[in-house]
Each structure stands twice: as C-alpha cells, then as structure tokens.
Design an enzyme around this catalytic site. Structure first.
Site, PDB file in Angstrom:
ATOM      1  N   LYS A  30      44.287  21.156  30.933  1.00  0.00           N
ATOM      2  CA  LYS A  30      44.222  19.881  30.201  1.00  0.00           C
ATOM      3  C   LYS A  30      45.499  19.058  30.385  1.00  0.00           C
ATOM      4  O   LYS A  30      46.540  19.590  30.770  1.00  0.00           O
ATOM      5  CB  LYS A  30      43.962  20.133  28.715  1.00  0.00           C
ATOM      6  CG  LYS A  30      42.884  21.163  28.425  1.00  0.00           C
ATOM      7  CD  LYS A  30      41.480  20.765  28.874  1.00  0.00           C
ATOM      8  CE  LYS A  30      40.545  21.942  28.650  1.00  0.00           C
ATOM      9  NZ  LYS A  30      39.126  21.654  28.728  1.00  0.00           N
TER      10      LYS A  30
HETATM   11  C1  LIG Z   1      38.270  22.716  27.800  1.00  0.00           C
HETATM   12  C2  LIG Z   1      37.186  22.214  26.947  1.00  0.00           C
HETATM   13  C3  LIG Z   1      36.783  22.878  25.779  1.00  0.00           C
HETATM   14  C4  LIG Z   1      37.279  24.228  25.397  1.00  0.00           C
HETATM   15  O1  LIG Z   1      38.625  24.359  25.242  1.00  0.00           O
HETATM   16  P1  LIG Z   1      39.327  25.802  25.374  1.00  0.00           P
HETATM   17  O2  LIG Z   1      40.723  25.557  24.966  1.00  0.00           O
HETATM   18  O3  LIG Z   1      39.194  26.219  26.804  1.00  0.00           O
HETATM   19  O4  LIG Z   1      38.614  26.732  24.465  1.00  0.00           O
HETATM   20  C5  LIG Z   1      35.822  22.282  24.972  1.00  0.00           C
HETATM   21  N1  LIG Z   1      35.274  21.109  25.309  1.00  0.00           N
HETATM   22  C6  LIG Z   1      35.596  20.465  26.440  1.00  0.00           C
HETATM   23  C7  LIG Z   1      34.956  19.149  26.729  1.00  0.00           C
HETATM   24  C8  LIG Z   1      36.549  20.993  27.300  1.00  0.00           C
HETATM   25  O5  LIG Z   1      36.874  20.340  28.421  1.00  0.00           O
END
Ligand SMILES: *Cc1c(COP(=O)(O)O)cnc(C)c1O
Length: 424
Positions: free
Chosen positions: A202
């Site tokens: 992210k």
């Molecule tokens: C990455 C992501 C998640 C989950 O996040 P994690 O930290 O990996 O559990 C949920 N929703 C979206 C749209 C994502 O891109």
C-alpha cells in the site's frame, strides 16, 4: 530479433531497475530503534511515562483526515471486520460489496458471519455502481462497503445519498486510497467510517497494519473494544509500569492491535505520503497522455474527486487490439518488456480462486447460509468485461522520473505493434 517482443526472444524495452518499494522515510530507522529500547512494544504492555507510538499515529492519522477518531489495527482485514462489527453487522446480515476488489472485500463480510452481496461496478471507474447497489438492497441488507479501487474514488455523492435514504451505514474501504480527496474531504472521512490497510504494497505501509477512522465517538469506542480484547485506553495516563488498557467489559473483542514498531514506522511514513502521492499523480498524468495515444483508456475517477491517489495504475486495452488473446498473455508480454510486473485487473471475487467459503468449516452455518454465500449465484457481466480487458501496474512504477513513464508507454506501443504475434 532485436525488434521482436521480449517474450519471443527479442530485446526488452527496459533492463534498468525500478524504484524500490517500500521506501523507508527519513526518520524511520531512528523511530523503530527508539521503540526497541523503550520497554513498550505494544499498547498492551505497561505504560512507560510517554505517549505510545500507537496513540501518536492515531492522532496524526485522525488529524490528516480531519476527523476526531482513529483506531489503529493489525491489518486492513482486521479494520474492515472491526468496522463491520461496530456497525452491528453479524449473523446472516447482508452487506453489499463491489465484485471487483481484493478477496478481503468478500472474506471480511464472511468473517463476521454475514453474507457478502457482490455488486457491479461502473465500467469507467471500476468502483461500485450506485444504480446496481440500489437494485441489490433487500430487507436483510445491513451495510454497504465501498472500495476506492486502484486510483479512483467512488461516486460518493450518489452512494452517501443512497445509504442515507435506506438508513444504512456506509464503510469506505480506503486500503488503496490513502490521501485521496472528494470535494475537498479525504476519503475515509466521507461516510460512517473509513478503513485502511498498511500492508507492504500500500502507499502508506508498515509491512502489515491497518486503521479505522470515524467522526463518531461511540463508533470509535466500539472499535477500540473490539480490537483489544474488550479493553480501551485510559483517558488519562496511568502511573509508569501500570497498564494503560482498561478492562471495561462493555463489549467483548479480540486482539487486533498494531505493535509499537509498526506505529512508530507509520508516524514517519505518513510525513512523506503527500509528496509521494504528488509524484505518482504527476507521472500518472503523463502516462495517461501517452497511453491514450496508443488507444488505451486509463481508469477514470468519479466527478467529485479533487485529488487522486495512485495505488495501482489501471488502463483498458485498445478497442480492436489483442482480441484473439487473453489479458494474461498481454500482461506477460508487457512484463517481459519492462522487467516490472504488469498484471491483469482483479477477477470478480465471485470467481476468485481465493474466495471459497465452503473450504472453511466455520462457515458451515446451515444449508440456507451456504446457499446465500454461494459465489455462483452472482452474475456480473460488467465486472467480467472490465477484468478481461484491464491491465495494471503497481504504484512504485510511478515513483521515479519521466524516463520510467516513457519506457512504460514504449512497452505498450511495442505490444500493440506486435499484437498479432501473440498467442495464448
Ligand atoms: C489490501 C486490501 C485489503 C486488506 O488489507 P490487509 O492489510 O492485507 O488485510 C482490503 N481491501 C482492499 C481493497 C485492499 O486493497
């Protein structure tokens, strides 16, 4: 040979390396080092006379969003489940989620024993289509989760109006949109609550991590309980050596806390988010122009968007090109040209191989529940069509300079020139 596609043994457009991700912020190493010798590695450890990193990050992240409350959590997945439960979502409730998203959009709803209802997206923005949401609402619908996907912000005017009209909570999943704005307000601050992921990929990351932001004090208090085994942080600092978490017994929870190392890192990474977002926006604008010339259609965002965040750059392949091959063949060719992964868009969650409620005994909650959570009951032609023709690049490709963007565009031009040579 030099002119043929790299997948066919030709010379690749690019062999230079790409910007490294994650990129540690200037103060990151010192902040993590500080935690090491602090005597407190989690908010569930004893108070040491100074504010926890977790509280510092929570304050900074809430302020960044112009809201009063932020509860950090272990992951984006945890944050979504916390937010759903804080809305009162549970056994058998329906939650409308977009079909085109990471698997967590479905699995988190299952995770609170509710039923995900996969809903179509807008073909231009790849985010929830308000008209499709309206049609998906039943008397069992208890919440809507909107995802700001890739680089777009969903149509929040329509979605907030719709949620209000039906008296439904609206959760913004901002895992891919840290810093994006809609009508001048940060995403995450537009609805009942916003959830974030700080997983490795992210734009704001501590390797793993998450957060829930909200304007609602009672909602935040429920999230706090839910993420710390039913405990909340004391309003005022205890004596050093004592616990800052207070056992209230108001609401049972589970441990979903972020560690002090992660929080310390996030305080520093957040300081560089806006500048990195700006670099990505600038490079994306150039890439939009160059790829449009090749016939590609870059992902659009909703009309009210005032600032985009590029987590992923997405574009639809040119009309009439690559029609004889699957999108995976095109992305393999582009990847070989760039030495950087170009990937197909998400498949609808209903046919994602990672989404399989029946593989887990915990969801064996009776025949009716199994039927309602059967992914095969959804027909999603718009999402399917988008998935067949959309290619994506991770945001780190946009963190360098213009020469990187020209390389990406050259790879697309070359793939179009040699498109007829590709076979599945
Ligand atoms: C990455 C992501 C998640 C989950 O996040 P994690 O930290 O990996 O559990 C949920 N929703 C979206 C749209 C994502 O891109």
């Amino acid at each position: 040979m030099a002119r043929s596609l790299a997948v066919h043994g030709g010379t690749a457009v690019r062999t230079r390396s790409w910007p490294l991700w994650p990129r540690p912020a200037a103060g990151a190493a010192a902040a993590v080092q500080d935690v090491l010798s602090s005597g407190r590695w989690s908010i569930s450890g004893p108070y040491r006379g100074t504010e926890s990193r977790e509280r510092r990050f929570a304050r900074a992240f809430a302020a960044y969003h112009g809201v009063d409350h932020c509860v950090p959590a272990a992951s984006g997945t945890a944050s979504l489940m916390l937010a759903l439960e804080a809305c009162g979502i549970g056994a058998g409730d329906e939650v409308v989620v977009p079909a085109l998203s990471w698997v967590a959009s479905g699995s988190t709803v299952l995770g609170v024993n509710a039923v995900p209802v996969f809903c179509e997206v807008d073909a231009r923005t790849l985010c929830l289509d308000p008209a499709a949401v309206e049609a998906a609402i039943t008397e069992r619908t208890k919440a809507i989760v909107v995802v700001h996907l890739y680089s777009a912000v969903a149509d929040m005017d329509a979605l907030t109006a719709l949620a209000e009209r039906h008296g439904l909570p609206l959760i913004e999943d901002c895992a891919q949109a840290h810093g994006a704005e809609y009508r001048g307000t940060k995403v995450g601050a537009l609805a009942t609550a916003g959830t974030f992921s700080m997983q490795h990929s992210k734009v704001l990351t501590s390797g793993e991590g998450g957060a829930v932001v909200t304007r609602d004090a009672d909602f935040a208090r429920r999230v706090e309980h839910l993420r710390a085994d039913g405990r909340v942080l004391a309003g005022r600092a205890p004596a050093p050596g004592e616990m800052e978490l207070v056992e209230t017994g108001e609401l049972m929870g589970n441990n979903r806390c972020l560690s002090e190392f992660q929080a310390a890192l996030l305080v520093e990474q957040l300081k560089e988010l806006d500048e990195q977002n700006e670099t990505r926006r600038r490079n994306a604008a150039l890439l939009d122009r160059l790829l449009t010339e090749t016939g590609c259609t870059p992902q659009e965002t909703s009309g009210g968007t005032t600032s985009r965040t590029y987590y992923t750059y997405a574009a639809r392949l040119p009309e009439g090109e690559f029609t004889h091959v699957g999108v995976g063949t095109v992305t393999r060719a582009l990847t070989a040209e760039l030495g950087f992964p170009v990937l197909p868009c998400y498949a609808p969650i209903s046919r994602n191989r990672l989404y399989d409620p029946r593989s887990r005994r915990r969801y064996a909650l009776g025949v009716e529940h199994e039927e309602r959570t059967d992914p095969k009951r959804f027909e999603l032609p718009v999402s399917e069509a988008a998935a067949r023709r959309t290619v994506t690049l991770h945001h780190s490709a946009l963190l360098g300079d213009e020469s990187d963007i020209h390389d990406i565009a050259e790879a697309f031009r070359k793939a179009v020139r040699h498109g007829a040579e590709l076979t599945d």
